[in-house]
Design a protein around this motif. Structure first.
Motif, PDB file in Angstrom:
ATOM      1  N   ARG A 109       0.835  -1.203   0.000  1.00  0.00           N
ATOM      2  CA  ARG A 109       0.000   0.000   0.000  1.00  0.00           C
ATOM      3  C   ARG A 109       0.868   1.250   0.000  1.00  0.00           C
ATOM      4  N   LYS A 110       0.240   2.339  -0.430  1.00  0.00           N
ATOM      5  CA  LYS A 110       0.839   3.657  -0.328  1.00  0.00           C
ATOM      6  C   LYS A 110      -0.183   4.535   0.355  1.00  0.00           C
ATOM      7  N   LYS A 111       0.158   5.049   1.499  1.00  0.00           N
ATOM      8  CA  LYS A 111      -0.793   5.811   2.293  1.00  0.00           C
ATOM      9  C   LYS A 111      -1.235   7.074   1.547  1.00  0.00           C
ATOM     10  N   ALA A 112      -2.450   7.526   1.864  1.00  0.00           N
ATOM     11  CA  ALA A 112      -2.992   8.740   1.255  1.00  0.00           C
ATOM     12  C   ALA A 112      -2.026   9.903   1.469  1.00  0.00           C
ATOM     13  N   THR A 113      -1.864  10.698   0.427  1.00  0.00           N
ATOM     14  CA  THR A 113      -0.852  11.768   0.461  1.00  0.00           C
ATOM     15  C   THR A 113      -1.408  13.125   0.835  1.00  0.00           C
ATOM     16  N   GLY A 114      -2.730  13.251   0.897  1.00  0.00           N
ATOM     17  CA  GLY A 114      -3.317  14.571   1.131  1.00  0.00           C
ATOM     18  C   GLY A 114      -3.608  14.862   2.590  1.00  0.00           C
ATOM     19  N   THR A 115      -4.064  16.064   2.837  1.00  0.00           N
ATOM     20  CA  THR A 115      -4.390  16.482   4.197  1.00  0.00           C
ATOM     21  C   THR A 115      -5.898  16.526   4.432  1.00  0.00           C
ATOM     22  N   GLY A 116      -6.681  16.297   3.365  1.00  0.00           N
ATOM     23  CA  GLY A 116      -8.134  16.321   3.514  1.00  0.00           C
ATOM     24  C   GLY A 116      -8.650  15.054   4.163  1.00  0.00           C
ATOM     25  N   ARG A 117      -9.980  14.970   4.301  1.00  0.00           N
ATOM     26  CA  ARG A 117     -10.593  13.814   4.932  1.00  0.00           C
ATOM     27  C   ARG A 117     -10.370  12.571   4.082  1.00  0.00           C
ATOM     28  N   PRO A 118      -9.731  11.535   4.643  1.00  0.00           N
ATOM     29  CA  PRO A 118      -9.485  10.314   3.861  1.00  0.00           C
ATOM     30  C   PRO A 118     -10.778   9.549   3.609  1.00  0.00           C
ATOM     31  N   ILE A 119     -10.840   8.879   2.488  1.00  0.00           N
ATOM     32  CA  ILE A 119     -12.023   8.093   2.133  1.00  0.00           C
ATOM     33  C   ILE A 119     -11.869   6.660   2.623  1.00  0.00           C
ATOM     34  N   VAL A 149      -7.027  11.524  -6.334  1.00  0.00           N
ATOM     35  CA  VAL A 149      -7.417  10.191  -5.857  1.00  0.00           C
ATOM     36  C   VAL A 149      -6.406   9.678  -4.843  1.00  0.00           C
ATOM     37  N   ARG A 150      -5.122   9.826  -5.156  1.00  0.00           N
ATOM     38  CA  ARG A 150      -4.076   9.355  -4.252  1.00  0.00           C
ATOM     39  C   ARG A 150      -4.039  10.148  -2.952  1.00  0.00           C
ATOM     40  N   ALA A 151      -4.546  11.367  -2.996  1.00  0.00           N
ATOM     41  CA  ALA A 151      -4.570  12.193  -1.795  1.00  0.00           C
ATOM     42  C   ALA A 151      -5.622  11.716  -0.795  1.00  0.00           C
ATOM     43  N   ARG A 152      -6.704  11.132  -1.288  1.00  0.00           N
ATOM     44  CA  ARG A 152      -7.831  10.767  -0.423  1.00  0.00           C
ATOM     45  C   ARG A 152      -7.886   9.285  -0.071  1.00  0.00           C
ATOM     46  N   TYR A 153      -7.180   8.462  -0.856  1.00  0.00           N
ATOM     47  CA  TYR A 153      -7.213   7.016  -0.616  1.00  0.00           C
ATOM     48  C   TYR A 153      -5.835   6.473  -0.245  1.00  0.00           C
ATOM     49  N   ASP A 154      -5.812   5.463   0.614  1.00  0.00           N
ATOM     50  CA  ASP A 154      -4.646   4.599   0.726  1.00  0.00           C
ATOM     51  C   ASP A 154      -4.716   3.672  -0.483  1.00  0.00           C
ATOM     52  N   MET A 155      -3.719   3.723  -1.365  1.00  0.00           N
ATOM     53  CA  MET A 155      -3.703   2.872  -2.550  1.00  0.00           C
ATOM     54  C   MET A 155      -3.175   1.497  -2.140  1.00  0.00           C
ATOM     55  N   VAL A 156      -3.951   0.445  -2.425  1.00  0.00           N
ATOM     56  CA  VAL A 156      -3.638  -0.900  -1.925  1.00  0.00           C
ATOM     57  C   VAL A 156      -3.705  -1.920  -3.056  1.00  0.00           C
ATOM     58  N   ALA A 157      -2.855  -2.937  -2.983  1.00  0.00           N
ATOM     59  CA  ALA A 157      -2.891  -4.038  -3.947  1.00  0.00           C
ATOM     60  C   ALA A 157      -2.546  -5.336  -3.238  1.00  0.00           C
ATOM     61  N   MET A 158      -3.097  -6.420  -3.734  1.00  0.00           N
ATOM     62  CA  MET A 158      -2.770  -7.750  -3.224  1.00  0.00           C
ATOM     63  C   MET A 158      -2.599  -8.693  -4.402  1.00  0.00           C
ATOM     64  N   ASP A 159      -1.463  -9.369  -4.480  1.00  0.00           N
ATOM     65  CA  ASP A 159      -1.303 -10.397  -5.499  1.00  0.00           C
ATOM     66  C   ASP A 159      -2.247 -11.542  -5.161  1.00  0.00           C
ATOM     67  N   PRO A 160      -3.149 -11.914  -6.088  1.00  0.00           N
ATOM     68  CA  PRO A 160      -4.066 -13.025  -5.799  1.00  0.00           C
ATOM     69  C   PRO A 160      -3.310 -14.328  -5.538  1.00  0.00           C
ATOM     70  N   ARG A 161      -3.935 -15.241  -4.867  1.00  0.00           N
ATOM     71  CA  ARG A 161      -3.317 -16.534  -4.575  1.00  0.00           C
ATOM     72  C   ARG A 161      -2.817 -17.190  -5.869  1.00  0.00           C
ATOM     73  N   GLY A 162      -1.592 -17.697  -5.814  1.00  0.00           N
ATOM     74  CA  GLY A 162      -0.999 -18.342  -6.987  1.00  0.00           C
ATOM     75  C   GLY A 162      -0.252 -17.406  -7.900  1.00  0.00           C
ATOM     76  N   VAL A 163      -0.277 -16.098  -7.599  1.00  0.00           N
ATOM     77  CA  VAL A 163       0.289 -15.089  -8.498  1.00  0.00           C
ATOM     78  C   VAL A 163       1.497 -14.393  -7.875  1.00  0.00           C
ATOM     79  N   ALA A 164       2.564 -14.266  -8.635  1.00  0.00           N
ATOM     80  CA  ALA A 164       3.731 -13.452  -8.273  1.00  0.00           C
ATOM     81  C   ALA A 164       4.243 -13.761  -6.869  1.00  0.00           C
ATOM     82  N   ARG A 165       4.012 -12.841  -5.913  1.00  0.00           N
ATOM     83  CA  ARG A 165       4.556 -12.996  -4.561  1.00  0.00           C
ATOM     84  C   ARG A 165       3.643 -13.805  -3.635  1.00  0.00           C
TER      85      ARG A 165
END
Length: 536
Positions: A109-119, A149-165
């Motif tokens: 994940r990459k945490k939200a970068t803004g100072t406004g209310r996070p979504i 978008v990046r300012a208001r959201y923590d951007m998150v990803a998960m490799d699905p089971r069986g994939v990559a990491r």
């Protein structure tokens, strides 16, 4: 697509990684977008019966057997990529028996970068099946999504089971994959047909030998359930999600299982879960023909088009390309800087298909075809093929194609059970695409020899009670035909169809301010586009 060059929407980058799309330098996730679904309209099974099954929602309460998973705490650590942190999440190997062992799933994940209310969190998936969501986040979404978008959201990803990491499915090694990707996909006689069948059998048997524990548990249904555990451990009441290509099947499946937990969901380059594998492949074959027709019209407008001069019809351009493929089938050509490797018909076809995912790659394809057809140097097309398969210069492959086959072959019964069925279907595939039809029909045979039986089947997804879901379709999308988006939007009770009248695979972030504004407004304000909105 599912394996070899009949991409099933693999690009997932849908799939593009945006800093690239799926092609050579700009083809980072090309392979990630293989699709795995079926077509639109009135869904019919192979036997001709209409599919009536609908995905049923799971109970709202979490079973006590899953409490340890939903209650886990992630331990975040530095990823080695500035601005990102990583963790490992556990999920049950078998949801029918949660105590029988677990799988470890990579999360970033990459945490939200803004100072406004996070979504909250915004989970992203680039497609495949088999595309690495973590790579997609770190290389594109986490830095390339709109700043607002990046300012208001923590951007998150998960490799699905069986994939990559995430406990990757393992099958063939690099040298074996080189041989596999060179297998003739348009057999002219019994010897070549036997060789193709032997290659598919070897691939399947190798996956069974190296990944026996996981192979029965990499379905889209299970991956969607993993997403709900992630939602919970991140502390989100609802799942906010952007999925591209196969990622739309993941998102739609989640919505069907957990309609009350759907937040702001965008399904871009939509797949249709209601059709069987044969119809899926046939529709995608037609989709690549549509994309090729657009490329052909564009190609002959340029002086460097090796397939015809100005005024040459798309059909004639296709004839020239097929003649070139036939010549390579008989006499592969050197691949220049690629060392001792040669360019044969199979990788040349894959290279052309890879470039269909993004019209920005058409110039690269013209140059590669010119080098191959006029200078007998196949390096350019081979590079496109390698990018599609995620093969690095040292001959190492990611597990993209292995995970792709594993998920597709578990999700749906095989398109064909043997060569006889393929031969009977050839006229329909060749009608759908005179250029790619035969090869796509034969590459649809791969799941026939899979070591595990399919656990899924075609079904409709209604997700009754879900918040508005934005389904995005591109009119000339090669890998996920537009009709699939229309069909999925018709199934989902709360869907809003957003149409991009353009070329290439997926629409968000491709340069249409109309599309981007509609999606950004939805993600930031929760206001979906009006029904039937169309952009160019």
């Amino acid at each position: 697509m599912c394996t070899r060059p009949a991409p099933r929407s693999r690009r997932t980058p849908g799939s593009r990684t945006r800093t690239t799309a799926r092609l050579t330098a700009t083809l980072l996730t090309a392979a990630a977008l293989l699709v795995s679904a079926c077509s639109a309209g009135n869904p019919a099974a192979s036997a001709g019966g209409t599919v009536e099954a609908a995905l049923a929602a799971l109970p709202r309460s979490t079973p006590s057997t899953l409490t340890p998973y939903y209650g886990q705490r992630l331990r975040w650590r530095d990823c080695g990529v500035p601005g990102f942190e990583c963790a490992t999440m556990k999920a049950p190997l078998d949801y029918a028996d949660p105590g029988a062992g677990s799988v470890r799933l990579a999360v970033a994940r990459k945490k939200a970068t803004g100072t406004g209310r996070p979504i909250g969190s915004l989970l992203v998936n680039p497609g495949g099946p088999g595309g690495s969501a973590v790579d997609y986040l770190q290389r594109y979404a986490g830095i390339g999504y709109p700043a607002a978008v990046r300012a208001r959201y923590d951007m998150v990803a998960m490799d699905p089971r069986g994939v990559a990491r995430s406990e990757p499915v393992q099958c063939l090694d690099g040298r074996q994959m080189d041989a596999y990707t060179q297998t003739d996909q348009t057999p002219d006689d019994q010897r070549e047909q036997d060789a193709l069948v032997a290659a598919d059998r070897k691939f399947a048997e190798s996956c069974g030998a190296h990944s026996a524990r996981l192979l029965r548990h990499v379905s889209t249904l299970e991956a969607a359930r993993d997403m709900d555990i992630l939602r919970a451990v991140l502390g989100d009441r609802r799942l906010n999600y952007v999925g591209a290509s196969y990622g739309t099947l993941l998102g739609a499946t989640y919505a069907g299982l957990y309609p009350g937990r759907v937040g702001r969901m965008v399904l871009d380059g939509a797949m249709d879960p209601s059709l069987d594998a044969r119809r899926l492949n046939l529709d995608q074959t037609a989709g690549f023909e549509t994309a090729f027709q657009a490329f052909a019209k564009d190609c002959v407008r340029h002086d460097d088009c090796p397939l015809g001069a100005k005024g040459t019809t798309p059909a004639r351009v296709g004839d020239h390309l097929k003649a070139f493929f036939r010549a390579l089938d008989a006499h592969p050509i050197p691949a220049g800087g690629a060392g001792s490797r040669k360019l044969g018909e199979a990788p040349a076809t894959t290279g052309v298909i890879a470039a269909m995912y993004d019209e920005a790659s058409w110039g690269q394809l013209r140059a590669a075809l010119t080098s191959a057809m006029k200078e007998h140097d196949g390096a350019g097309l081979l590079a496109l093929s390698d990018s599609y398969y995620e093969r690095d210069p040292n001959g190492r492959y990611s597990n993209l194609m292995m995970a792709n086959a594993a998920v597709n072959c578990l999700d749906l019964p095989p398109a064909f059970t043997g060569p006889d069925e393929v031969r009977k279907a050839l006229p329909a595939f060749e009608k759908a695409s005179p250029v790619f039809g035969a090869g796509m029909a034969w590459t649809s045979l791969n799941c026939a020899y899979w070591p595990v039986r399919a656990t899924g089947e075609p079904h409709r997804v209604k997700a009754e009670g879900a918040a508005p879901i934005v389904v995005v379709g591109t009119v000339r999308d090669p890998a996920t035909p537009y009709r699939w988006a229309k069909s999925l939007a018709g199934q989902l009770g709360s869907a809003r169809l957003l149409t991009y009248d353009g070329d290439g695979h997926t629409a968000y972030g491709r340069g249409s301010s109309c599309i981007d504004t509609a999606i950004d407004t939805y993600l930031l304000r929760g206001t979906p586009p009006t029904t039937g909105k169309r952009c160019s």
